[in-house]
Motif scaffolding. Structure first.
Motif, short mmCIF file in Angstrom:
data_model
loop_
_atom_site.label_atom_id
_atom_site.label_comp_id
_atom_site.label_asym_id
_atom_site.label_seq_id
_atom_site.Cartn_x
_atom_site.Cartn_y
_atom_site.Cartn_z
N MET A 1 86.56 31.90 -33.24
CA MET A 1 85.70 31.82 -32.06
C MET A 1 86.45 31.11 -30.94
N ASP A 2 86.63 31.78 -29.81
CA ASP A 2 87.36 31.21 -28.69
C ASP A 2 86.37 30.55 -27.72
N PHE A 3 86.16 29.24 -27.93
CA PHE A 3 85.20 28.54 -27.09
C PHE A 3 85.73 28.32 -25.67
N ASP A 4 87.04 28.38 -25.48
CA ASP A 4 87.58 28.28 -24.13
C ASP A 4 87.09 29.43 -23.26
N ILE A 5 87.07 30.63 -23.83
CA ILE A 5 86.59 31.79 -23.09
C ILE A 5 85.10 31.66 -22.79
N ILE A 6 84.34 31.23 -23.80
CA ILE A 6 82.90 31.09 -23.62
C ILE A 6 82.59 30.06 -22.53
N PHE A 7 83.22 28.89 -22.63
CA PHE A 7 82.95 27.84 -21.64
C PHE A 7 83.48 28.24 -20.27
N GLY A 8 84.65 28.89 -20.23
CA GLY A 8 85.21 29.31 -18.95
C GLY A 8 84.32 30.30 -18.24
N ASN A 9 83.81 31.28 -18.97
CA ASN A 9 82.90 32.26 -18.37
C ASN A 9 81.62 31.59 -17.88
N ALA A 10 81.09 30.67 -18.71
CA ALA A 10 79.85 29.99 -18.33
C ALA A 10 80.05 29.12 -17.10
N ALA A 11 81.16 28.39 -17.06
CA ALA A 11 81.42 27.52 -15.91
C ALA A 11 81.65 28.33 -14.64
N ARG A 12 82.35 29.47 -14.77
CA ARG A 12 82.59 30.32 -13.60
C ARG A 12 81.27 30.84 -13.04
N ALA A 13 80.35 31.22 -13.94
CA ALA A 13 79.05 31.70 -13.46
C ALA A 13 78.22 30.57 -12.88
N GLY A 14 78.26 29.39 -13.52
CA GLY A 14 77.44 28.28 -13.06
C GLY A 14 77.86 27.70 -11.73
N LEU A 15 79.12 27.87 -11.37
CA LEU A 15 79.61 27.34 -10.09
C LEU A 15 79.90 28.44 -9.08
N GLY A 16 79.73 29.69 -9.48
CA GLY A 16 80.12 30.82 -8.65
C GLY A 16 79.12 31.17 -7.57
N PRO A 17 79.42 32.22 -6.81
CA PRO A 17 78.56 32.63 -5.69
C PRO A 17 77.13 32.96 -6.12
N GLN A 18 76.97 33.59 -7.29
CA GLN A 18 75.63 33.99 -7.72
C GLN A 18 74.74 32.78 -7.92
N ALA A 19 75.30 31.72 -8.49
CA ALA A 19 74.50 30.50 -8.66
C ALA A 19 74.11 29.90 -7.33
N ALA A 20 75.04 29.94 -6.35
CA ALA A 20 74.73 29.42 -5.01
C ALA A 20 73.64 30.25 -4.35
N ILE A 21 73.69 31.57 -4.53
CA ILE A 21 72.67 32.45 -3.96
C ILE A 21 71.29 32.09 -4.52
N PHE A 22 71.21 31.90 -5.82
CA PHE A 22 69.92 31.57 -6.42
C PHE A 22 69.51 30.13 -6.12
N ALA A 23 70.47 29.26 -5.87
CA ALA A 23 70.12 27.91 -5.43
C ALA A 23 69.43 27.96 -4.06
N LEU A 24 69.96 28.80 -3.15
CA LEU A 24 69.32 28.95 -1.84
C LEU A 24 67.91 29.52 -1.99
N ALA A 25 67.77 30.55 -2.82
CA ALA A 25 66.44 31.14 -3.04
C ALA A 25 65.48 30.10 -3.61
N ALA A 26 65.97 29.28 -4.55
CA ALA A 26 65.12 28.25 -5.18
C ALA A 26 64.79 27.13 -4.20
N ILE A 27 65.70 26.81 -3.29
CA ILE A 27 65.41 25.79 -2.27
C ILE A 27 64.25 26.26 -1.39
N GLY A 28 64.29 27.55 -1.01
CA GLY A 28 63.18 28.09 -0.23
C GLY A 28 61.88 28.06 -1.00
N LEU A 29 61.92 28.43 -2.28
CA LEU A 29 60.72 28.36 -3.12
C LEU A 29 60.23 26.93 -3.29
N ASN A 30 61.15 26.00 -3.35
CA ASN A 30 60.77 24.60 -3.50
C ASN A 30 59.98 24.13 -2.28
#
Length: 331
Positions: A1-30
């Motif tokens: 099991m390559d946990f480096d790949i798993i964590f790398g993919n997760a971190a890339r998604a968590g800090l990437g543009p898509q997360a920022a887009i949904f952060a903006l949407a959630a700020i508006g909802l807040n």
């Protein structure tokens, strides 16, 4: 099991543009629900108008991107006024039904055949972000290491998106700490008491709906820029509920809750998908189960995230940073 790949993919998604887009949407909802008590299930409608308004000016009318962005946000203001003026006197559950219906009607209109000449219909609009990427000062190549890496254009979108997240969070914080914000929070707690003091509660709620909608529209603009195009399939109703999941996870009526919630939501979602893929690729699953899960990682991750949110609501319904009193909503 390559946990480096798993964590790398997760971190890339968590800090990437898509997360920022949904952060903006959630700020508006807040701002809508966390502070003003507006149960908005149609935030995707504001995102769609921000994205399509920008794309129409650029791709359909041949105008400048820098005119398209204000046009898209202006459409968000118009949508908020058209939606809010006749419905803000409704009870919260009826308002929620109205918002989700309005957003879906808007999506179906945009993708309809008669709208093809303007919106591209079911095909969407493309090649709208050239002016935006012309401003990219980063050299070509990839930045990061292993699977946790971004292309130059991805990193540029991410920088701009997270700057907007910080600015919008600061704006909401300043508004909520102002006299206007104190009135809005009081309306959420007890609208009748605010009415007795002579305040026009509908006007305040309408203003909150407009501001939160424009922030949602910014999320749509960033989504259009990162893809250099728009398509109606990107603005289905579940987009709103992903933003709600991020908000609930982080905590209502907090400054950092929507941001942290969006990061965690995408980190966990991509982490689960990568984990399932790794299990299958490493042969740790029976062949029948591996065949069943093949291509279904996204659906499985959503199911597991749903189970996790149910557990969170049972154990800590206010989210990570929220307070229990934020969950109260008068009818």
């Amino acid at each position: 099991m390559d946990f480096d790949i798993i964590f790398g993919n997760a971190a890339r998604a968590g800090l990437g543009p898509q997360a920022a887009i949904f952060a903006l949407a959630a700020i508006g909802l807040n701002l809508h629900f966390g502070y003003a008590g507006l149960l908005n299930f149609g935030q995707v409608g504001f995102m769609m108008l921000g994205a399509y308004g920008t794309a129409i000016v650029v791709a359909t009318w041949g105008g400048s991107l820098w005119l398209g962005i204000p046009f898209g946000l202006g459409l968000c203001v118009a949508f908020a006024l058209a939606l809010g003026i006749p419905t803000l006197r409704l009870r919260s559950d009826y308002f929620a039904i109205t918002t989700i219906a309005a957003a879906e009607i808007l999506r179906l209109l945009i993708r309809s055949s008669p709208a093809t000449d303007i919106t591209g219909g079911p095909f969407g609009l493309q090649a709208i972000a050239n002016s935006f990427f012309d401003l990219n000062f980063l050299p070509d190549g990839r930045f990061g290491w292993g699977t946790f890496s971004y292309s130059s254009n991805q990193l540029w979108v991410m920088i701009v998106a997270w700057i907007l997240v910080v600015l919008c969070s600061a704006l909401v914080l300043a508004l909520i700490r102002s006299p206007w914000g104190r009135v809005v929070r009081a309306i959420r707690e007890d609208e009748d008491a605010v009415l007795s003091l002579g305040k026009n509660t509908v006007a305040y709620k309408l203003q909150a709906l407009v501001i939160g909608g424009v922030i949602g529209g910014l999320a749509g603009v960033i989504d259009a820029l990162q893809q250099s195009g728009v398509g109606s399939e990107n603005f289905e109703p579940q987009v709103t509920f992903f933003a709600w999941a991020a908000l609930i996870l982080g905590g209502l009526a907090t400054t950092v809750g929507p941001v942290v919630g969006a990061v965690l939501f995408w980190f966990l979602r991509e982490g689960v998908e990568s984990f399932i893929r790794e299990l299958s690729e490493q042969g740790w699953l029976p062949n029948a189960l591996a065949d069943f899960l093949d291509g279904a990682e996204g659906a499985i991750s959503i199911v597991l995230m749903g189970i996790g949110l149910v557990a969170l609501m049972a154990l800590r319904p206010q989210g990570i940073f929220g307070r229990r009193r934020s969950l109260h909503l008068g009818t």
